[in-house]
Each structure stands twice: as C-alpha cells, then as structure tokens.
Design a protein around this motif. Structure first.
Motif, PDB file in Angstrom:
ATOM      1  N   PHE A 110       0.849  -1.186   0.000  1.00 35.30           N
ATOM      2  CA  PHE A 110       0.000   0.000   0.000  1.00 35.30           C
ATOM      3  C   PHE A 110       0.884   1.235   0.000  1.00 35.30           C
ATOM      4  CE2 PHE A 110       0.685  -1.380   4.318  1.00 35.30           C
ATOM      5  CZ  PHE A 110       0.919  -0.234   5.049  1.00 35.30           C
ATOM      6  N   ARG A 111       0.276   2.378  -0.238  1.00 41.75           N
ATOM      7  CA  ARG A 111       1.040   3.631  -0.259  1.00 41.75           C
ATOM      8  C   ARG A 111       0.755   4.449   0.998  1.00 41.75           C
ATOM      9  NH1 ARG A 111       3.889   3.910  -4.663  1.00 41.75           N
ATOM     10  NH2 ARG A 111       3.145   2.833  -6.520  1.00 41.75           N
ATOM     11  N   ASP A 112       1.799   5.121   1.473  1.00 40.80           N
ATOM     12  CA  ASP A 112       1.631   6.022   2.609  1.00 40.80           C
ATOM     13  C   ASP A 112       1.020   7.333   2.104  1.00 40.80           C
ATOM     14  OD1 ASP A 112       3.660   7.781   1.702  1.00 40.80           O
ATOM     15  OD2 ASP A 112       5.142   7.075   3.141  1.00 40.80           O
ATOM     16  N   PRO A 113       0.720   8.285   2.984  1.00 42.23           N
ATOM     17  CA  PRO A 113       0.070   9.529   2.548  1.00 42.23           C
ATOM     18  C   PRO A 113       0.864  10.341   1.519  1.00 42.23           C
ATOM     19  CG  PRO A 113      -0.192   9.272   4.901  1.00 42.23           C
ATOM     20  CD  PRO A 113       0.765   8.188   4.450  1.00 42.23           C
ATOM     21  N   ASP A 114       2.184  10.142   1.451  1.00 43.18           N
ATOM     22  CA  ASP A 114       3.002  10.839   0.455  1.00 43.18           C
ATOM     23  C   ASP A 114       3.219  10.010  -0.806  1.00 43.18           C
ATOM     24  OD1 ASP A 114       3.219  13.061   2.024  1.00 43.18           O
ATOM     25  OD2 ASP A 114       5.368  12.857   2.417  1.00 43.18           O
ATOM     26  N   GLY A 115       2.648   8.806  -0.856  1.00 42.39           N
ATOM     27  CA  GLY A 115       2.753   7.978  -2.052  1.00 42.39           C
ATOM     28  C   GLY A 115       3.869   6.946  -2.036  1.00 42.39           C
ATOM     29  N   ALA A 116       4.660   6.880  -0.958  1.00 38.46           N
ATOM     30  CA  ALA A 116       5.718   5.868  -0.882  1.00 38.46           C
ATOM     31  C   ALA A 116       5.088   4.489  -0.707  1.00 38.46           C
ATOM     32  CB  ALA A 116       6.658   6.163   0.289  1.00 38.46           C
ATOM     33  N   LEU A 117       5.695   3.495  -1.338  1.00 40.16           N
ATOM     34  CA  LEU A 117       5.192   2.134  -1.273  1.00 40.16           C
ATOM     35  C   LEU A 117       5.638   1.468   0.023  1.00 40.16           C
ATOM     36  CD1 LEU A 117       3.527   0.193  -3.011  1.00 40.16           C
ATOM     37  CD2 LEU A 117       5.668  -0.588  -4.024  1.00 40.16           C
ATOM     38  N   VAL A 118       4.679   0.835   0.706  1.00 46.92           N
ATOM     39  CA  VAL A 118       4.929   0.144   1.974  1.00 46.92           C
ATOM     40  C   VAL A 118       4.552  -1.324   1.779  1.00 46.92           C
ATOM     41  CG1 VAL A 118       4.320   0.005   4.420  1.00 46.92           C
ATOM     42  CG2 VAL A 118       4.402   2.231   3.269  1.00 46.92           C
ATOM     43  N   ASN A 119       5.409  -2.226   2.243  1.00 50.49           N
ATOM     44  CA  ASN A 119       5.158  -3.657   2.170  1.00 50.49           C
ATOM     45  C   ASN A 119       5.184  -4.226   3.579  1.00 50.49           C
ATOM     46  OD1 ASN A 119       4.961  -6.367   1.327  1.00 50.49           O
ATOM     47  ND2 ASN A 119       7.168  -6.546   1.043  1.00 50.49           N
ATOM     48  N   LEU A 120       4.059  -4.788   4.005  1.00 52.46           N
ATOM     49  CA  LEU A 120       4.035  -5.589   5.230  1.00 52.46           C
ATOM     50  C   LEU A 120       4.070  -7.030   4.766  1.00 52.46           C
ATOM     51  CD1 LEU A 120       1.257  -3.873   7.386  1.00 52.46           C
ATOM     52  CD2 LEU A 120       3.660  -3.245   7.121  1.00 52.46           C
ATOM     53  N   PHE A 121       4.975  -7.830   5.333  1.00 51.82           N
ATOM     54  CA  PHE A 121       5.088  -9.196   4.864  1.00 51.82           C
ATOM     55  C   PHE A 121       5.322 -10.166   6.007  1.00 51.82           C
ATOM     56  CE2 PHE A 121       9.484  -7.909   5.024  1.00 51.82           C
ATOM     57  CZ  PHE A 121      10.202  -9.058   5.318  1.00 51.82           C
ATOM     58  N   THR A 122       4.865 -11.396   5.763  1.00 48.90           N
ATOM     59  CA  THR A 122       5.053 -12.514   6.687  1.00 48.90           C
ATOM     60  C   THR A 122       5.616 -13.688   5.895  1.00 48.90           C
ATOM     61  OG1 THR A 122       3.134 -11.825   7.985  1.00 48.90           O
ATOM     62  CG2 THR A 122       3.879 -14.098   8.270  1.00 48.90           C
ATOM     63  N   PRO A 123       6.758 -14.231   6.301  1.00 51.65           N
ATOM     64  CA  PRO A 123       7.266 -15.425   5.640  1.00 51.65           C
ATOM     65  C   PRO A 123       6.326 -16.602   5.930  1.00 51.65           C
ATOM     66  CG  PRO A 123       8.966 -14.387   6.987  1.00 51.65           C
ATOM     67  CD  PRO A 123       7.673 -13.737   7.321  1.00 51.65           C
ATOM     68  N   VAL A 124       5.894 -17.311   4.876  1.00 51.34           N
ATOM     69  CA  VAL A 124       4.941 -18.402   5.075  1.00 51.34           C
ATOM     70  C   VAL A 124       5.486 -19.754   4.647  1.00 51.34           C
ATOM     71  CG1 VAL A 124       2.886 -16.931   5.043  1.00 51.34           C
ATOM     72  CG2 VAL A 124       3.752 -17.906   2.890  1.00 51.34           C
ATOM     73  N   THR A 125       6.601 -19.789   3.935  1.00 49.68           N
ATOM     74  CA  THR A 125       7.210 -21.070   3.595  1.00 49.68           C
ATOM     75  C   THR A 125       8.418 -21.302   4.495  1.00 49.68           C
ATOM     76  OG1 THR A 125       8.732 -20.175   1.935  1.00 49.68           O
ATOM     77  CG2 THR A 125       6.517 -20.838   1.168  1.00 49.68           C
ATOM     78  N   GLU A 126       8.843 -22.536   4.577  1.00 49.11           N
ATOM     79  CA  GLU A 126       9.996 -22.871   5.413  1.00 49.11           C
ATOM     80  C   GLU A 126      11.237 -22.094   4.968  1.00 49.11           C
ATOM     81  OE1 GLU A 126      12.656 -26.819   6.296  1.00 49.11           O
ATOM     82  OE2 GLU A 126      10.484 -27.076   6.149  1.00 49.11           O
ATOM     83  N   GLN A 127      11.467 -21.992   3.654  1.00 52.93           N
ATOM     84  CA  GLN A 127      12.633 -21.282   3.136  1.00 52.93           C
ATOM     85  C   GLN A 127      12.543 -19.785   3.469  1.00 52.93           C
ATOM     86  OE1 GLN A 127      10.669 -23.271   1.267  1.00 52.93           O
ATOM     87  NE2 GLN A 127      11.985 -24.971   0.616  1.00 52.93           N
ATOM     88  N   ALA A 128      11.387 -19.217   3.320  1.00 54.02           N
ATOM     89  CA  ALA A 128      11.214 -17.788   3.631  1.00 54.02           C
ATOM     90  C   ALA A 128      11.427 -17.528   5.120  1.00 54.02           C
ATOM     91  CB  ALA A 128       9.840 -17.289   3.183  1.00 54.02           C
ATOM     92  N   ARG A 129      10.891 -18.392   5.946  1.00 52.79           N
ATOM     93  CA  ARG A 129      11.107 -18.224   7.407  1.00 52.79           C
ATOM     94  C   ARG A 129      12.579 -18.333   7.748  1.00 52.79           C
ATOM     95  NH1 ARG A 129       6.021 -20.824   7.534  1.00 52.79           N
ATOM     96  NH2 ARG A 129       6.967 -22.893   7.632  1.00 52.79           N
ATOM     97  N   ALA A 130      13.294 -19.253   7.104  1.00 55.05           N
ATOM     98  CA  ALA A 130      14.731 -19.416   7.355  1.00 55.05           C
ATOM     99  C   ALA A 130      15.496 -18.157   6.946  1.00 55.05           C
ATOM    100  CB  ALA A 130      15.262 -20.637   6.617  1.00 55.05           C
ATOM    101  N   ARG A 131      15.119 -17.538   5.852  1.00 48.51           N
ATOM    102  CA  ARG A 131      15.797 -16.314   5.373  1.00 48.51           C
ATOM    103  C   ARG A 131      15.562 -15.140   6.318  1.00 48.51           C
ATOM    104  NH1 ARG A 131      13.368 -17.451   0.576  1.00 48.51           N
ATOM    105  NH2 ARG A 131      11.932 -15.717   0.848  1.00 48.51           N
ATOM    106  N   ASN A 132      14.447 -15.127   6.988  1.00 49.05           N
ATOM    107  CA  ASN A 132      14.056 -13.975   7.810  1.00 49.05           C
ATOM    108  C   ASN A 132      14.259 -14.206   9.301  1.00 49.05           C
ATOM    109  OD1 ASN A 132      12.821 -11.814   6.004  1.00 49.05           O
ATOM    110  ND2 ASN A 132      11.990 -13.714   5.181  1.00 49.05           N
ATOM    111  N   THR A 133      15.009 -15.224   9.665  1.00 56.02           N
ATOM    112  CA  THR A 133      15.301 -15.499  11.075  1.00 56.02           C
ATOM    113  C   THR A 133      16.632 -14.853  11.420  1.00 56.02           C
ATOM    114  OG1 THR A 133      14.151 -17.608  10.909  1.00 56.02           O
ATOM    115  CG2 THR A 133      15.609 -17.308  12.786  1.00 56.02           C
ATOM    116  N   GLY A 134      16.681 -14.255  12.600  1.00 55.90           N
ATOM    117  CA  GLY A 134      17.962 -13.757  13.045  1.00 55.90           C
ATOM    118  C   GLY A 134      18.052 -12.340  13.300  1.00 55.90           C
TER     119      GLY A 134
END
Length: 134
Positions: A110-134
């Motif tokens: 989604f975009r913030d009030p000034d138009g910048a793109l914002v990404n909220l994300f959750t790793p849902v696969t085992e590989q994605a969770r492994a990349r985002n741990t630490g």
C-alpha cells in the motif's frame, strides 16, 4: 557497517509520523518540530520536514516523489495487519491485497500519505522463514 535508518522527507511531518505510528504501533521520538524517529527493532525510520533538506544542500531530496524504494516491515501475521489497518481507515491506497509471493512471503502493498510504497510481509514457507530469522 550497520544499516541504521531510512529517512523520509515530507511536507507534512506530523501527518506522516502519525501514519507510521499507527502502522507500526510504535510511538515517535520528536527531536525537533521538523524531525522525528520511530525506533524499531531492526532499523530507525526517520521522518523530516522539507526544511531539513537545506542542511544537506539544495535539491538533495524531494518530498512525495519516491517511485523506486519500498519500505518493508516484517510482521507476525500480514492478514491480521491488513484487517487492523483497514478497520483504522489507513489503507486508502492499496496496491496489492495480501498475496503469497513466489519467494514465500505473504505481502500487503500500500502507499503512505506521500505515495511511498509500503510492504508488510510474513514469511509463510519454510525457506522464507529461514531467510528472515535472526
């Protein structure tokens, strides 16, 4: 070297700080009436008024003109955040509703009030969770 912060320049720091306080659930630390920081666990989001750009030199940054960077926040449950932010009326410019991406993250864009793109994300696969741990 440690990545410390990202700074966003805006014509309306109060509006943008309030928006990110609501998105992150983190209160800002105002250092002046034109500069605030949201101290997050992994990085600081700094928000400065247009007037602060003069300290860096003319034309160093232009507010509300970003179309290349994405501010990304790792969240526990992107669908829950989608519901929360929708209920608060913060998602006025959704680019992509929660979608599972090929690299294993479920993302809300989604975009913030000034138009910048914002990404909220959750790793849902085992590989994605492994990349985002630490």
């Amino acid at each position: 070297m440690r990545f410390a912060s990202i700074r966003v320049i805006t014509d309306d720091p109060t509006r943008l700080v309030t928006f990110y306080e609501q998105v992150t659930g983190t209160g800002a630390r105002w250092l002046t009436d034109q500069f605030a920081e949201l101290l997050l666990p992994s990085c600081t989001l700094a928000i400065g008024a247009t007037a602060t750009v003069a300290l860096f030199g003319a034309g160093a940054a232009t507010p509300a003109s970003n179309r290349s960077a994405i501010l990304e926040f790792l969240v526990d449950d992107v669908d829950r955040e989608h519901a929360r932010l929708s209920a608060q009326g913060l998602l006025t410019d959704v680019v992509q509703h929660p979608t599972t991406m090929p690299w294993g993250n479920r993302s809300l864009l989604f975009r913030d009030p000034d138009g910048a793109l914002v990404n909220l994300f959750t790793p849902v696969t085992e590989q994605a969770r492994a990349r985002n741990t630490g």
